[in-house]
Write an enzyme that holds these catalytic residues in place. Structure first.
Site, PDB file in Angstrom:
ATOM      1  N   ASN A 147       0.802  -1.227   0.000  1.00 22.46           N
ATOM      2  CA  ASN A 147       0.000   0.000   0.000  1.00 22.46           C
ATOM      3  C   ASN A 147       0.837   1.280   0.000  1.00 22.46           C
ATOM      4  O   ASN A 147       0.362   2.317  -0.443  1.00 22.46           O
ATOM      5  CB  ASN A 147      -0.931  -0.027   1.232  1.00 22.46           C
ATOM      6  CG  ASN A 147      -1.625   1.296   1.454  1.00 22.46           C
ATOM      7  OD1 ASN A 147      -2.575   1.633   0.749  1.00 22.46           O
ATOM      8  ND2 ASN A 147      -1.134   2.080   2.416  1.00 22.46           N
ATOM      9  N   SER A 192      -4.012   2.293  -8.869  1.00 20.59           N
ATOM     10  CA  SER A 192      -4.756   3.553  -8.935  1.00 20.59           C
ATOM     11  C   SER A 192      -5.406   3.665 -10.303  1.00 20.59           C
ATOM     12  O   SER A 192      -4.924   3.092 -11.289  1.00 20.59           O
ATOM     13  CB  SER A 192      -3.794   4.734  -8.743  1.00 20.59           C
ATOM     14  OG  SER A 192      -4.389   5.944  -9.165  1.00 20.59           O
ATOM     15  N   TYR A 213       3.962   8.443 -11.389  1.00 21.03           N
ATOM     16  CA  TYR A 213       2.965   7.764 -10.542  1.00 21.03           C
ATOM     17  C   TYR A 213       2.147   6.767 -11.365  1.00 21.03           C
ATOM     18  O   TYR A 213       1.957   5.612 -10.960  1.00 21.03           O
ATOM     19  CB  TYR A 213       2.057   8.837  -9.928  1.00 21.03           C
ATOM     20  CG  TYR A 213       1.018   8.327  -8.959  1.00 21.03           C
ATOM     21  CD1 TYR A 213       1.340   8.058  -7.635  1.00 21.03           C
ATOM     22  CD2 TYR A 213      -0.307   8.142  -9.362  1.00 21.03           C
ATOM     23  CE1 TYR A 213       0.372   7.612  -6.738  1.00 21.03           C
ATOM     24  CE2 TYR A 213      -1.278   7.698  -8.475  1.00 21.03           C
ATOM     25  CZ  TYR A 213      -0.930   7.433  -7.161  1.00 21.03           C
ATOM     26  OH  TYR A 213      -1.888   6.993  -6.285  1.00 21.03           O
ATOM     27  N   ALA A 214       1.657   7.207 -12.528  1.00 17.85           N
ATOM     28  CA  ALA A 214       0.824   6.331 -13.367  1.00 17.85           C
ATOM     29  C   ALA A 214       1.611   5.098 -13.808  1.00 17.85           C
ATOM     30  O   ALA A 214       1.067   3.986 -13.832  1.00 17.85           O
ATOM     31  CB  ALA A 214       0.313   7.111 -14.573  1.00 17.85           C
ATOM     32  N   ALA A 215       2.897   5.291 -14.122  1.00 15.60           N
ATOM     33  CA  ALA A 215       3.727   4.145 -14.543  1.00 15.60           C
ATOM     34  C   ALA A 215       3.829   3.116 -13.418  1.00 15.60           C
ATOM     35  O   ALA A 215       3.703   1.905 -13.653  1.00 15.60           O
ATOM     36  CB  ALA A 215       5.118   4.635 -14.950  1.00 15.60           C
ATOM     37  N   LYS A 247       1.708   2.639 -11.005  1.00 11.90           N
ATOM     38  CA  LYS A 247       0.410   2.039 -10.691  1.00 11.90           C
ATOM     39  C   LYS A 247       0.003   1.032 -11.760  1.00 11.90           C
ATOM     40  O   LYS A 247      -0.674   0.043 -11.464  1.00 11.90           O
ATOM     41  CB  LYS A 247      -0.643   3.128 -10.499  1.00 11.90           C
ATOM     42  CG  LYS A 247      -0.350   4.027  -9.290  1.00 11.90           C
ATOM     43  CD  LYS A 247      -0.270   3.220  -8.002  1.00 11.90           C
ATOM     44  CE  LYS A 247       0.001   4.027  -6.768  1.00 11.90           C
ATOM     45  NZ  LYS A 247       0.038   3.214  -5.546  1.00 11.90           N
ATOM     46  N   ILE A 282     -10.049   9.178  -3.701  1.00 16.25           N
ATOM     47  CA  ILE A 282     -10.383   8.779  -2.330  1.00 16.25           C
ATOM     48  C   ILE A 282      -9.969   9.904  -1.380  1.00 16.25           C
ATOM     49  O   ILE A 282      -8.871  10.469  -1.515  1.00 16.25           O
ATOM     50  CB  ILE A 282      -9.654   7.468  -1.939  1.00 16.25           C
ATOM     51  CG1 ILE A 282      -9.924   6.351  -2.974  1.00 16.25           C
ATOM     52  CG2 ILE A 282     -10.029   7.038  -0.516  1.00 16.25           C
ATOM     53  CD1 ILE A 282     -11.373   5.948  -3.149  1.00 16.25           C
TER      54      ILE A 282
HETATM   55  P1  NAD Z   1      -1.390   8.682   2.475  1.00 20.52           P
HETATM   56  O1  NAD Z   1      -0.360   9.647   2.029  1.00 20.52           O
HETATM   57  O2  NAD Z   1      -2.513   9.139   3.356  1.00 20.52           O
HETATM   58  O3  NAD Z   1      -0.718   7.406   3.160  1.00 20.52           O
HETATM   59  C1  NAD Z   1       0.406   6.757   2.600  1.00 20.52           C
HETATM   60  C2  NAD Z   1       1.242   6.195   3.728  1.00 20.52           C
HETATM   61  O4  NAD Z   1       2.413   5.569   3.159  1.00 20.52           O
HETATM   62  C3  NAD Z   1       1.738   7.265   4.698  1.00 20.52           C
HETATM   63  O5  NAD Z   1       1.503   6.878   6.035  1.00 20.52           O
HETATM   64  C4  NAD Z   1       3.228   7.357   4.382  1.00 20.52           C
HETATM   65  O6  NAD Z   1       4.036   7.754   5.484  1.00 20.52           O
HETATM   66  C5  NAD Z   1       3.530   5.943   3.939  1.00 20.52           C
HETATM   67  N1  NAD Z   1       4.775   5.846   3.173  1.00 20.52           N
HETATM   68  C6  NAD Z   1       5.242   6.725   2.240  1.00 20.52           C
HETATM   69  N2  NAD Z   1       6.434   6.333   1.788  1.00 20.52           N
HETATM   70  C7  NAD Z   1       6.745   5.170   2.436  1.00 20.52           C
HETATM   71  C8  NAD Z   1       7.857   4.294   2.412  1.00 20.52           C
HETATM   72  N3  NAD Z   1       8.899   4.522   1.604  1.00 20.52           N
HETATM   73  N4  NAD Z   1       7.849   3.213   3.218  1.00 20.52           N
HETATM   74  C9  NAD Z   1       6.800   2.957   4.043  1.00 20.52           C
HETATM   75  N5  NAD Z   1       5.710   3.767   4.101  1.00 20.52           N
HETATM   76  C10 NAD Z   1       5.703   4.865   3.322  1.00 20.52           C
HETATM   77  O7  NAD Z   1      -1.987   8.084   1.106  1.00 20.52           O
HETATM   78  P2  NAD Z   1      -3.289   7.200   0.822  1.00 20.52           P
HETATM   79  O8  NAD Z   1      -4.243   8.052   0.080  1.00 20.52           O
HETATM   80  O9  NAD Z   1      -3.726   6.487   2.035  1.00 20.52           O
HETATM   81  O10 NAD Z   1      -2.660   6.181  -0.247  1.00 20.52           O
HETATM   82  C11 NAD Z   1      -2.376   4.833   0.031  1.00 20.52           C
HETATM   83  C12 NAD Z   1      -2.150   4.126  -1.301  1.00 20.52           C
HETATM   84  O11 NAD Z   1      -3.327   4.240  -2.118  1.00 20.52           O
HETATM   85  C13 NAD Z   1      -1.002   4.716  -2.112  1.00 20.52           C
HETATM   86  O12 NAD Z   1      -0.294   3.675  -2.751  1.00 20.52           O
HETATM   87  C14 NAD Z   1      -1.722   5.566  -3.129  1.00 20.52           C
HETATM   88  O13 NAD Z   1      -0.976   5.736  -4.301  1.00 20.52           O
HETATM   89  C15 NAD Z   1      -2.973   4.755  -3.375  1.00 20.52           C
HETATM   90  N6  NAD Z   1      -4.075   5.516  -3.937  1.00 20.52           N
HETATM   91  C16 NAD Z   1      -4.623   6.576  -3.273  1.00 20.52           C
HETATM   92  C17 NAD Z   1      -5.674   7.278  -3.873  1.00 20.52           C
HETATM   93  C18 NAD Z   1      -6.343   8.434  -3.210  1.00 20.52           C
HETATM   94  O14 NAD Z   1      -7.195   9.076  -3.849  1.00 20.52           O
HETATM   95  N7  NAD Z   1      -6.050   8.764  -1.970  1.00 20.52           N
HETATM   96  C19 NAD Z   1      -6.140   6.906  -5.138  1.00 20.52           C
HETATM   97  C20 NAD Z   1      -5.551   5.831  -5.766  1.00 20.52           C
HETATM   98  C21 NAD Z   1      -4.530   5.145  -5.166  1.00 20.52           C
END
Ligand code: NAD
Length: 248
Positions: free
Chosen positions: A91, A143, A156-158, A160, A189
């Protein structure tokens, strides 16, 4: 009896946001929870307390998911502490947006390492554990950007799109050992990641979503629960969108 009773789940980047919602959802269905984040600060400690309230074992690990050695060491620690790993959720993710012609090499490299190499780091260490157990479920957090691209997010897209292909490949490699691998592709989200977007950009996104709202982290967690549990016992190598019909 919960859907994940007796199971151990390892979730990367779960101090907050979608990862935290997944940790809570899994714990509410009986799982013991190991999760990682960059640092285990007050926010992460609060997540530990909320997960603990479900009465199951939980431990947080400070571990950079983009670091190969640190990830191998974390998986070893989780196995010695919990004895097994039934569910892995890749995640952890970040954005470092910019138009392709302005994007720095560092922006590209960092996002590839944190979002995609991290999944390799964890799958590399966890797959042998699951193979010995003759079963497991791997979930990669992709994503909508990995399905349709997004301006300003070539990096980012690459990653995902890569996470979808990685789930498909591992599903094919490891199916004979009972290991399933799938991806979730959330749309917009509501989390810290999207809160960082300018108000105008957020409003524009929501106007385009047929359900006319952003999704919640809980709505992503419910799909993760489906993929983690036996409810999806014949679902592998798939990507499940959670996007309010923004892309279909
Ligand atoms: P967020 O930023 O709220 O949480 C991400 C967490 O990952 C944070 O706690 C951060 O500290 C941790 N993190 C970052 N780099 C790290 C590393 N190198 N090692 C360990 N932990 C690390 O983001 P979110 O919205 O909860 O996103 C979670 C996942 O869902 C991500 O992969 C994101 O790309 C994906 N996503 C989110 C959305 C959205 O709309 N929020 C949409 C599509 C996909």
């Amino acid at each position: 009896m919960g859907l994940l009773e007796g199971k151990v789940a390892l979730i990367t980047g779960a101090a907050r946001g979608i990862g935290k919602a997944i940790a809570l959802k899994f714990a509410s269905e009986g799982a013991d929870i190991a999760f990682t984040d960059l640092v285990i600060d007050a926010v992460a400690e609060e997540t530990v307390r909320e997960v603990e309230a479900f009465g199951h074992k939980v431990k947080a690990y400070a571990s950079d998911a983009s670091d190969f050695e640190a990830s191998q060491a974390t998986v070893s620690e989780v196995v010695s502490e919990f004895g097994r790993i039934d569910v892995l959720v890749n995640n952890a993710g970040i954005t470092r947006d910019g138009l392709v012609m302005r994007m720095s090499e560092a922006q590209w490299d960092t996002v590839i390492a944190v979002n995609m190499k991290s999944a390799f780091n964890y799958m590399h260490a966890v797959v042998p554990v699951m193979a010995r157990q003759r079963g497991g479920s791997i979930i990669n957090m992709s994503s909508i950007a990995g399905q349709m691209g997004n301006p300003g997010q070539v990096n980012y897209a690459a990653t995902k799109a890569g996470l979808i292909a990685m789930a498909q490949s591992v599903a094919k490699e490891m199916g004979a050992r009972g290991i399933r691998a799938n991806a979730i592709a959330p749309g917009f989200i509501i989390s810290d990641m999207t809160a960082a977007l300018p108000e105008k950009v957020r409003e524009e996104y929501i106007a385009q979503i047929p359900l006319k709202r952003g999704g919640t982290t809980e709505e992503v967690a419910k799909v993760a629960l489906f993929l983690a549990s036996d409810l999806s016992s014949y679902v592998s190598g798939q990507v499940i969108p959670v996007n309010g019909a923004l892309y279909c």
